[in-house]
Design a protein around this motif. Sequence first.
Motif, short mmCIF file in Angstrom:
data_model
loop_
_atom_site.label_atom_id
_atom_site.label_comp_id
_atom_site.label_asym_id
_atom_site.label_seq_id
_atom_site.Cartn_x
_atom_site.Cartn_y
_atom_site.Cartn_z
N THR A 70 0.81 -1.23 0.00
CA THR A 70 0.00 0.00 0.00
C THR A 70 0.84 1.27 0.00
N ASP A 71 2.11 1.17 0.31
CA ASP A 71 2.94 2.34 0.61
C ASP A 71 2.93 3.46 -0.43
N PRO A 72 3.29 3.24 -1.68
CA PRO A 72 3.45 4.40 -2.58
C PRO A 72 2.18 4.87 -3.27
N PHE A 73 1.11 4.15 -3.17
CA PHE A 73 0.04 4.32 -4.14
C PHE A 73 -0.89 5.52 -3.93
N TYR A 74 -1.17 5.91 -2.70
CA TYR A 74 -2.01 7.10 -2.51
C TYR A 74 -1.30 8.35 -3.01
N ALA A 75 0.00 8.45 -2.76
CA ALA A 75 0.76 9.61 -3.24
C ALA A 75 0.77 9.64 -4.77
N VAL A 76 0.92 8.49 -5.39
CA VAL A 76 0.95 8.43 -6.85
C VAL A 76 -0.43 8.76 -7.43
N MET A 77 -1.48 8.23 -6.84
CA MET A 77 -2.82 8.55 -7.33
C MET A 77 -3.10 10.04 -7.20
N ALA A 78 -2.68 10.63 -6.08
CA ALA A 78 -2.86 12.08 -5.90
C ALA A 78 -2.07 12.85 -6.95
N ALA A 79 -0.81 12.47 -7.17
CA ALA A 79 0.01 13.15 -8.18
C ALA A 79 -0.61 13.03 -9.56
N GLY A 80 -1.12 11.85 -9.89
CA GLY A 80 -1.75 11.65 -11.19
C GLY A 80 -2.99 12.50 -11.37
N GLN A 81 -3.77 12.68 -10.30
CA GLN A 81 -5.00 13.46 -10.41
C GLN A 81 -4.78 14.96 -10.26
N LEU A 82 -3.85 15.35 -9.39
CA LEU A 82 -3.62 16.78 -9.15
C LEU A 82 -2.75 17.41 -10.23
N GLY A 83 -1.88 16.62 -10.84
CA GLY A 83 -0.96 17.15 -11.84
C GLY A 83 0.25 17.78 -11.19
N GLY A 84 1.04 18.50 -11.98
CA GLY A 84 2.26 19.12 -11.48
C GLY A 84 1.98 20.26 -10.52
N GLY A 85 3.04 20.70 -9.87
CA GLY A 85 2.91 21.85 -8.98
C GLY A 85 2.64 21.51 -7.53
N TYR A 86 2.68 20.22 -7.19
CA TYR A 86 2.43 19.81 -5.81
C TYR A 86 3.58 18.95 -5.29
N ARG A 87 3.82 19.06 -4.01
CA ARG A 87 4.75 18.17 -3.32
C ARG A 87 3.88 17.23 -2.50
N ILE A 88 4.02 15.92 -2.74
CA ILE A 88 3.12 14.93 -2.15
C ILE A 88 3.95 13.83 -1.51
N TRP A 89 3.63 13.50 -0.27
CA TRP A 89 4.34 12.41 0.40
C TRP A 89 3.47 11.82 1.50
N ASN A 90 3.82 10.60 1.90
CA ASN A 90 3.18 9.97 3.05
C ASN A 90 3.89 10.48 4.30
N THR A 112 -10.84 8.91 -4.94
CA THR A 112 -11.84 9.34 -5.92
C THR A 112 -11.52 10.74 -6.44
N PRO A 113 -12.03 11.07 -7.62
CA PRO A 113 -11.86 12.43 -8.12
C PRO A 113 -12.40 13.49 -7.15
N ASP A 114 -13.49 13.18 -6.45
CA ASP A 114 -14.01 14.14 -5.46
C ASP A 114 -13.03 14.34 -4.31
N GLU A 115 -12.39 13.25 -3.86
CA GLU A 115 -11.38 13.37 -2.80
C GLU A 115 -10.18 14.19 -3.28
N ALA A 116 -9.75 13.96 -4.52
CA ALA A 116 -8.64 14.75 -5.07
C ALA A 116 -9.02 16.21 -5.19
N ALA A 117 -10.24 16.49 -5.59
CA ALA A 117 -10.70 17.88 -5.69
C ALA A 117 -10.73 18.54 -4.31
N ALA A 118 -11.14 17.80 -3.29
CA ALA A 118 -11.16 18.33 -1.92
C ALA A 118 -9.73 18.61 -1.44
N ILE A 119 -8.78 17.74 -1.79
CA ILE A 119 -7.37 17.98 -1.43
C ILE A 119 -6.89 19.25 -2.10
N ARG A 120 -7.16 19.40 -3.40
CA ARG A 120 -6.75 20.60 -4.13
C ARG A 120 -7.34 21.85 -3.50
#
Length: 158
Positions: A70-90, A112-120
Amino acid sequence: MAKNSAHARALSSPRAFHLLMNLYPPLLFTGVRVRHVAEDWSSVRVSHRVRAWNRNVNRSAFGGTLFAMTDPFYAVMAAGQLGGGYRIWNSKGAIEFLAPGYDVVTATMRLTPDEAAAIRARVDDTGRSVTTHVTEIRAADGTAIARATQDLHVRRLS
């Protein structure tokens, strides 16, 4: 520069990420395999086959391998949905072992896309976001064998 180029290639598409992660030594040598990455980066499914060379002394899945699933995947999903310009880590992770895992175990992570939008929106509003994500790792019969929790930290690049 090469590190950023490799990172950009890995995140260029879910398919490229899927293929590269199956060659990534920390996952490859423990027997963790990426089975599916959603085209919109909203989910990742992984599996691990417990074998003689990767099990613990009780003949079940090694705990570190379960967490690595499970380790790398939430950060990668967030990076994929948010795009560039963010620093993302666990920023924090934990695992609770519920039952021994034998044979094949699987985990599906969802952002989910809604969760990514809420993070943004949270990052835009407060400068950072910390969200907690829980993944259940399951045996082939559906029994939950472990619960991994990760805090995902997101900030804008300055």
